[in-house]
Design an enzyme around this catalytic site. Structure first.
Site, PDB file in Angstrom:
ATOM      1  N   SER B  18      37.840  35.728  36.104  1.00  0.00           N
ATOM      2  CA  SER B  18      38.229  35.266  37.431  1.00  0.00           C
ATOM      3  C   SER B  18      39.497  34.437  37.301  1.00  0.00           C
ATOM      4  CB  SER B  18      37.074  34.477  38.046  1.00  0.00           C
ATOM      5  OG  SER B  18      37.368  34.125  39.369  1.00  0.00           O
ATOM      6  N   HIS B  45      37.521  39.116  39.572  1.00  0.00           N
ATOM      7  CA  HIS B  45      37.589  38.675  40.969  1.00  0.00           C
ATOM      8  C   HIS B  45      38.968  38.976  41.513  1.00  0.00           C
ATOM      9  CE1 HIS B  45      34.090  35.640  40.384  1.00  0.00           C
ATOM     10  NE2 HIS B  45      33.672  36.863  40.534  1.00  0.00           N
ATOM     11  N   ASP B 138      29.908  32.917  38.476  1.00  0.00           N
ATOM     12  CA  ASP B 138      29.626  34.348  38.477  1.00  0.00           C
ATOM     13  C   ASP B 138      29.805  34.874  37.052  1.00  0.00           C
ATOM     14  OD1 ASP B 138      29.022  36.849  39.428  1.00  0.00           O
ATOM     15  OD2 ASP B 138      31.062  37.286  40.113  1.00  0.00           O
TER      16      ASP B 138
END
Ligand SMILES: C[S@@+](CC[C@H](N)C(=O)[O-])C[C@H]1O[C@@H](n2cnc3c(N)ncnc32)[C@H](O)[C@@H]1O
Lengths: 274, 199
Positions: B18, B45, B138
């Site tokens: 991310s 992401h 995440d």
């Protein structure tokens, strides 16, 4: 979260099929399994066996089950470039040969796609030339589709999409705000017939110039995709169009050779063989 | 830690990243040769409504073909797969991808937990999971799933991460086999590749 076993999923799908007539045996495994995990969590059920018991003993729980198992996430003018192609190429192409245009939204969810279609056709001045049928498995979501009420937060995204679609107006022209909800003008869908319909077992019920089935078949395995596509083929007039989601493809399906690609980027196909 | 599990029975590499991971991803892709013997599956992401640009940006740097797979597309070695914008990307038994648009997880779609977790389920001990820099948690549960199924787990060394929240979250929930700097991850992957015959 404990791993759900495939064997217990099989028992569940068999049970649901036998008792309620919904057939999830050919749904894509990974997302289906996550949906089941989610139901177990939401309703505090500690195993798939207990979920079966709950479905067996609580009369109405099957309705909740259907609501939760289906993924209803949708947007107005999802993939704006798709809608531009529809407006600029596909619909004019259909109108060259037909005066009226028949459209089927298969898996219409909460109706955003249907309202997008109605707005687009209205801006093209041909909304009254269209017959639109919108179907979904989930009866609850169909009711919501007919109400056409969306949260203002969702409308922000919808408006952005509409702007990228390059519509003639502002999206606000098509709704009023009541109790913090955007209420779409009901006249837009006065011609639309909403029906519950299960793509897994539904027969061919009509013929269409354009079928939209976007982001629905991703929940099916390839066997079921093939079956459903065969029925879409049978539900299209020759030279009718099929639109699927931007991350789907007909390449691997049995019936691919009866369609030609109209727009690969936007996943629009045309039936050119019976 | 530091038990190096180099062998040629792996079937896939899966990478999550991310905020702050782009440079690392680029470095990995630009150092991996054309005939790499495994598929590299990435969930990074990204902006939800920007469909284009990301594959192109990675392709420029990569020796391998980078693509966003279609729903039900088969997984092939020597390819780099990227989870598309606004879809969750899962692996299925039978070695193919499937897409879904269910709820966001940790505010993300694609969610790293879903790609890593489903890959862990499908590939079991034949999988290497790598989690790079990121600002939320995440991927932590996805890494746990990989570990629980016998896979090999690597996080980018938090000291090197622009934002170490993501690797740290994974370290907190499961056993991580190695903490590596991006250069060492590259070396690991190249050493791994040498063990494959036709390579
Ligand atoms: C993610 S929504 C897609 C909405 C819209 N077409 C779009 O692309 O934004 C998927 C819909 O498919 C419906 N669906 C799932 N299985 C179905 C089936 N067997 N028959 C009919 N509809 C189904 C779900 O209820 C859900 O509303």
């Amino acid at each position: 979260m404990k791993e759900i076993e495939i064997a217990s999923l099989k028992r569940l799908t068999e049970f649901v099929k036998l008792n309620f007539g919904y057939d999830f045996t050919n749904y894509a495994m990974s997302s289906f399994k996550r949906r089941i995990s989610r139901i177990l969590e939401l309703y505090n059920i500690n195993s798939v066996e207990n979920l079966i018991t709950k479905l067996d003993t609580e009369k109405d729980f099957i309705e909740t089950f259907i609501v939760e198992i289906t993924v209803n996430v949708t947007e107005m003018f999802r993939d704006p470039s798709f809608w531009r192609v529809l407006r600029d190429d596909v619909i004019p192409g259909i109108l060259l040969n037909h005066e009226r245009i028949k459209i089927w939204h298969a898996g219409c969810s909460s109706g955003e796609e249907v309202f997008s279609m109605a707005i687009m056709l209205k801006e093209m001045g041909i909304l009254n030339n269209a017959t639109i049928i919108a179907t979904d498995l989930d009866k609850d979501i169909l009711k919501r589709a007919q109400m056409g009420k969306y949260t203002l937060k969702n409308m922000e995204l919808n408006s952005k999409n509409y702007i990228r679609f390059q519509g003639n107006h502002k999206l606000e022209d098509y709704y009023s705000v009541k109790n913090n909800l955007a209420v779409l003008n009901p006249d837009l869908i006065s011609n639309v017939s909403f029906r519950s319909h299960d793509l897994v077992k539904g027969d061919i019920f009509n013929k269409f110039d354009l079928i939209l089935c976007r982001n629905v078949m991703i929940y099916f395995n390839q066997n079921l995709q093939n079956e459903v596509l065969r029925r879409f083929h049978g539900s299209l007039f020759k030279f009718g169009y099929l639109a699927i989601g931007s991350k789907e493809s007909l390449i691997w399906c049995d019936i691919a050779n009866k369609f030609i690609v109209v727009n690969n980027e936007e996943k629009i196909y045309k039936k050119f063989r019976d | 830690m530091v038990k190096s599990q180099l062998h040629n029975r792996y079937k896939a590499i899966v990478i999550g990243g991310s905020a702050g991971s782009f440079q690392g991803v680029v470095k990995i892709l630009s150092n991996i040769p054309e005939n790499f013997p495994l598929p590299i599956i990435m969930c990074l992401h990204r902006l939800k409504h920007v469909r284009h640009g990301f594959v192109e940006a990675l392709s420029i740097k990569s020796n391998l073909e980078v693509r966003e797979p279609y729903d039900k597309e088969g997984v092939k070695k020597g390819m780099v797969y990227l989870a598309p914008a606004n879809y969750h990307m899962s692996l299925e038994l039978g070695n193919y991808f499937s897409m879904s648009t269910e709820e966001m997880i940790n505010n993300s779609r694609p969610a790293i937990d879903i790609t890593l977790g489903s890959a862990g389920y499908v590939y079991k001990d034949r999988l290497v999971g790598i989690l790079l820099s990121g600002a939320n948690k995440d991927g932590a549960l996805g890494m746990k799933r990989i570990k629980d199924r016998g896979g090999y787990t690597i996080v980018q060394d938090p000291d090197e991460c622009m934002i170490p929240t993501m690797p740290n979250a994974a370290l907190a929930v499961t056993e991580i086999d190695m903490k590596l700097k991006v250069d060492e991850i590259v070396k690991f992957l190249l050493d791994l590749a040498k063990l494959y015959k036709k390579y």
